[in-house]
Motif scaffolding. Structure first.
Motif, PDB file in Angstrom:
ATOM      1  N   SER A 243       0.569  -3.931   0.336  1.00 52.11           N
ATOM      2  CA  SER A 243      -0.699  -4.536   0.760  1.00 52.11           C
ATOM      3  C   SER A 243      -1.388  -3.658   1.806  1.00 52.11           C
ATOM      4  CB  SER A 243      -0.460  -5.941   1.301  1.00 52.11           C
ATOM      5  OG  SER A 243       0.349  -5.890   2.466  1.00 52.11           O
ATOM      6  N   SER A 244      -0.621  -3.070   2.719  1.00 50.09           N
ATOM      7  CA  SER A 244      -1.220  -2.176   3.730  1.00 50.09           C
ATOM      8  C   SER A 244      -1.790  -0.933   3.062  1.00 50.09           C
ATOM      9  CB  SER A 244      -0.171  -1.788   4.766  1.00 50.09           C
ATOM     10  OG  SER A 244       0.300  -2.939   5.451  1.00 50.09           O
ATOM     11  N   ALA A 245      -1.039  -0.370   2.093  1.00 50.96           N
ATOM     12  CA  ALA A 245      -1.542   0.815   1.380  1.00 50.96           C
ATOM     13  C   ALA A 245      -2.792   0.489   0.605  1.00 50.96           C
ATOM     14  CB  ALA A 245      -0.452   1.344   0.446  1.00 50.96           C
ATOM     15  N   LEU A 246      -2.858  -0.692  -0.016  1.00 56.15           N
ATOM     16  CA  LEU A 246      -4.049  -1.096  -0.765  1.00 56.15           C
ATOM     17  C   LEU A 246      -5.221  -1.316   0.168  1.00 56.15           C
ATOM     18  CD1 LEU A 246      -5.309  -1.875  -3.483  1.00 56.15           C
ATOM     19  CD2 LEU A 246      -4.441  -4.205  -3.124  1.00 56.15           C
TER      20      LEU A 246
ATOM     21  N   MET B 212      -5.069  -8.253  -5.461  1.00 58.04           N
ATOM     22  CA  MET B 212      -6.465  -8.672  -5.407  1.00 58.04           C
ATOM     23  C   MET B 212      -6.999  -8.384  -4.015  1.00 58.04           C
ATOM     24  SD  MET B 212      -8.334 -12.312  -6.211  1.00 58.04           S
ATOM     25  CE  MET B 212      -8.120 -13.014  -4.597  1.00 58.04           C
ATOM     26  N   VAL B 213      -8.230  -7.874  -3.979  1.00 54.46           N
ATOM     27  CA  VAL B 213      -8.945  -7.655  -2.728  1.00 54.46           C
ATOM     28  C   VAL B 213     -10.182  -8.528  -2.783  1.00 54.46           C
ATOM     29  CG1 VAL B 213     -10.089  -5.985  -1.231  1.00 54.46           C
ATOM     30  CG2 VAL B 213      -8.076  -5.300  -2.558  1.00 54.46           C
ATOM     31  N   SER B 214     -10.437  -9.281  -1.735  1.00 57.78           N
ATOM     32  CA  SER B 214     -11.586 -10.190  -1.700  1.00 57.78           C
ATOM     33  C   SER B 214     -12.244 -10.096  -0.338  1.00 57.78           C
ATOM     34  CB  SER B 214     -11.173 -11.621  -2.011  1.00 57.78           C
ATOM     35  OG  SER B 214     -10.188 -12.053  -1.093  1.00 57.78           O
ATOM     36  N   SER B 215     -13.594 -10.111  -0.328  1.00 56.63           N
ATOM     37  CA  SER B 215     -14.347 -10.110   0.925  1.00 56.63           C
ATOM     38  C   SER B 215     -15.732 -10.667   0.645  1.00 56.63           C
ATOM     39  CB  SER B 215     -14.453  -8.697   1.502  1.00 56.63           C
ATOM     40  OG  SER B 215     -15.167  -8.714   2.716  1.00 56.63           O
TER      41      SER B 215
ATOM     42  N   THR C 217       8.546  -4.493   0.935  1.00 51.83           N
ATOM     43  CA  THR C 217       7.869  -3.671  -0.082  1.00 51.83           C
ATOM     44  C   THR C 217       6.448  -4.158  -0.311  1.00 51.83           C
ATOM     45  OG1 THR C 217       9.999  -3.272  -1.141  1.00 51.83           O
ATOM     46  CG2 THR C 217       8.034  -2.840  -2.455  1.00 51.83           C
ATOM     47  N   LEU C 218       6.316  -5.498  -0.427  1.00 50.65           N
ATOM     48  CA  LEU C 218       4.970  -6.055  -0.641  1.00 50.65           C
ATOM     49  C   LEU C 218       4.072  -5.805   0.566  1.00 50.65           C
ATOM     50  CD1 LEU C 218       5.830  -9.463  -2.388  1.00 50.65           C
ATOM     51  CD2 LEU C 218       4.892  -7.399  -3.448  1.00 50.65           C
ATOM     52  N   ALA C 219       4.630  -5.893   1.772  1.00 45.41           N
ATOM     53  CA  ALA C 219       3.820  -5.643   2.970  1.00 45.41           C
ATOM     54  C   ALA C 219       3.306  -4.209   2.995  1.00 45.41           C
ATOM     55  CB  ALA C 219       4.643  -5.936   4.218  1.00 45.41           C
TER      56      ALA C 219
ATOM     57  N   VAL D 260      -1.017  -8.967  -2.456  1.00 45.41           N
ATOM     58  CA  VAL D 260      -0.143  -8.294  -3.421  1.00 45.41           C
ATOM     59  C   VAL D 260       0.972  -9.279  -3.777  1.00 45.41           C
ATOM     60  CG1 VAL D 260       1.361  -6.339  -3.880  1.00 45.41           C
ATOM     61  CG2 VAL D 260      -0.657  -6.047  -2.436  1.00 45.41           C
ATOM     62  N   ALA D 261       1.222  -9.496  -5.072  1.00 41.62           N
ATOM     63  CA  ALA D 261       2.218 -10.472  -5.532  1.00 41.62           C
ATOM     64  C   ALA D 261       3.190  -9.807  -6.502  1.00 41.62           C
ATOM     65  CB  ALA D 261       1.545 -11.670  -6.199  1.00 41.62           C
ATOM     66  N   LYS D 262       4.386 -10.340  -6.523  1.00 40.40           N
ATOM     67  CA  LYS D 262       5.428  -9.845  -7.413  1.00 40.40           C
ATOM     68  C   LYS D 262       6.277 -11.026  -7.877  1.00 40.40           C
ATOM     69  CE  LYS D 262       8.584  -5.950  -7.858  1.00 40.40           C
ATOM     70  NZ  LYS D 262       9.258  -4.833  -7.149  1.00 40.40           N
TER      71      LYS D 262
END
Length: 469
Positions: A52-55, A89-92, A47-49, A152-154
């Motif tokens: 994260s891919s959708a985000l 969180m998204v970081s770049s 689910t988290l994967a 993505v964390a849960k």
């Protein structure tokens, strides 16, 4: 000496069968919990994967920067459950905050920063255990490529709760099965040990005189082997008892008859010498000594035979009898000897019958020995009294004399075989009389007590249980 702990075959079988079962149940519960936790982690990771891919797909390069197409409705869906919300969180470049929550835990040290598939790790966020899915993505332009990190964390609380539910759903049926198995094991052990209980009851219900083989029907081979061993032992004991009985009968026949004949012949010779030569006192004294020795030998043989009959191995049975009548008969038989010794022999007995469970021959021997000792050690002109009284559920027999008595220090030793006390009697005893009396008393569930007679002398007291009328 430390007390040895009693061993129970039932307890040992239950322990060796149920203890491994308990260990296996605990091991199964532990494995079930870990497997459930692993499966829930796998589902959460997937689910988290996907999240994260959708985000990552919502973050698009725009010129020299990024354009985030993340509608508020999608954000509300991620954050709608305060107890199980999804953090992101998204970081770049990586760890340079762009979007989400800056408190997102960083990837573990040593994780290669290259674009590729998602990776997962456990961390703590705001004091809670969380499961994090992260992936590195390439962004930017061909001239200015950039590396982007999406996380993505849960919370892991849902994983543990789901694993506990699975454990409960699996563990309760297992526990029920274990309890049912325990009951079946206990019933099986009880059923398997029932032949041993039956054998024990057969042995316990037997008297010491019943030496017949034990018959056990429908028993396992192990119990049959034990029964065969017991029967072999009973056969040997029966042979020993029969041999002892034959010895007693042979001794009675081979010893009594010659000694009695020798005594009779001595009396005849002494009579003839007195008639032929009345002035031969020396020969007469020698013959008197021979006669005395023969009489003592006869008495010794009789007492040895009485002692052998009184021992438990003789196998004599006890029957109901009137003890009061027996006391009267034995006392009457002792009157001539008491008159010869100038002893006043009396009987004081309560009226009526007194039924006891006993052996008439042994009890007669007991009374005869008590009266013989009392008459022998009481001086001329003394008194010997036989008292027979009821005492609650039993009766008390007392043979009382006013002789020299027995010192308290010797009263335990006089019951030893062939022990002769310091008191001097009219005759010379063999040291077996009181030993025979004590052995017979024990065969009847009692014991002889020696006490002082008021005014001097000795009292022998015997207690016996009365049978209901």
């Amino acid at each position: 000496m430390p007390r040895r702990r009693e061993l129970s075959l039932r307890r040992q079988l239950l322990m060796w069968l149920l203890l491994p079962q308990l260990v296996l149940w605990l091991a199964a519960a532990f494995l079930a919990y870990n497997m459930a936790l692993a499966y829930t982690n796998e589902v959460i990771d997937r689910t988290l994967a996907k999240s994260s891919s959708a985000l990552a797909r919502q973050v698009k390069p725009f010129g020299n920067g990024f354009y985030v197409d993340f509608p508020s409705a999608a954000r509300d869906i991620l954050e709608q459950d305060p107890d199980d919300r999804v953090h992101y969180m998204v970081s770049s470049p990586p760890e340079a905050f762009l979007l989400g929550e800056p408190a997102m835990p960083r990837p573990p040290a040593g994780t290669p920063a290259k674009a590729g598939d998602s990776f997962f790790y456990n961390a703590r966020m705001k004091g809670k255990e969380v499961r994090v899915a992260a992936q590195y993505l390439m962004a930017g332009t061909a001239e200015r490529p950039q590396l982007m990190l999406v996380q993505v964390a849960k919370s892991r609380a849902l994983n543990a709760e789901l694993a506990r539910k699975i454990l409960v759903d699996m563990g309760l049926p297992l526990l029920g099965m274990m309890l049912l198995t325990s009951v079946l094991v206990w019933a099986g052990i009880s059923r398997g040990l029932s032949p041993l209980r039956s054998l024990r009851r057969r042995v316990e219900d037997r008297s010491a005189r019943d030496l017949a083989p034990i018959e056990v029907d429908n028993a396992p081979n192990e119990v049959r082997s034990l029964t065969a061993a017991i029967n072999a032992l009973l056969g040997e004991v029966h042979a020993q008892v029969a041999q002892q009985r034959r010895f007693i009968a042979d001794a009675a026949h081979q010893l009594r008859t010659p000694l009695a004949g020798l005594k009779s012949q001595t009396e005849l010779v002494r009579t003839e010498l007195r008639e032929a030569q009345p002035d031969l006192p020396r020969v007469s004294r020698q013959l008197a000594q021979v006669e005395t020795s023969v009489a003592r030998s006869i008495r010794l043989v009789n007492q040895l035979l009485a002692l052998a009959r009184a021992e438990p191995e003789a196998g004599l049975s006890l029957q109901p009898l009137d003890f009061a009548q027996l006391v009267r008969e034995v006392t009457t038989e002792a009157v001539p000897r008491a008159l010869t010794a100038r002893i006043d022999l009396g009987l004081e007995a309560e009226p009526g019958s007194m039924l006891v469970s006993g052996h008439a021959g042994l009890l007669r021997e007991l009374l005869a020995n008590l009266l013989d000792n009392a008459i022998q050690y009481t001086p001329a002109g003394g008194e010997v009294t036989v008292l027979l009284q009821r005492r609650g559920p039993g009766l008390q027999l007392t043979v009382r004399d006013n002789g020299p008595g027995i010192p308290p220090a010797e009263r335990e030793r006089v019951f030893e075989r062939f022990y002769r006390g310091s008191a001097e009697g009219k005759g010379k005893g063999c040291g077996l009389g009181l030993a025979i009396v004590q052995e017979i008393a024990r065969r009847h569930g009692s014991s002889l007590q020696l006490t002082d007679t008021p005014g001097g002398g000795l009292s022998a007291v015997l207690q016996l249980a009365l049978l209901p009328d």
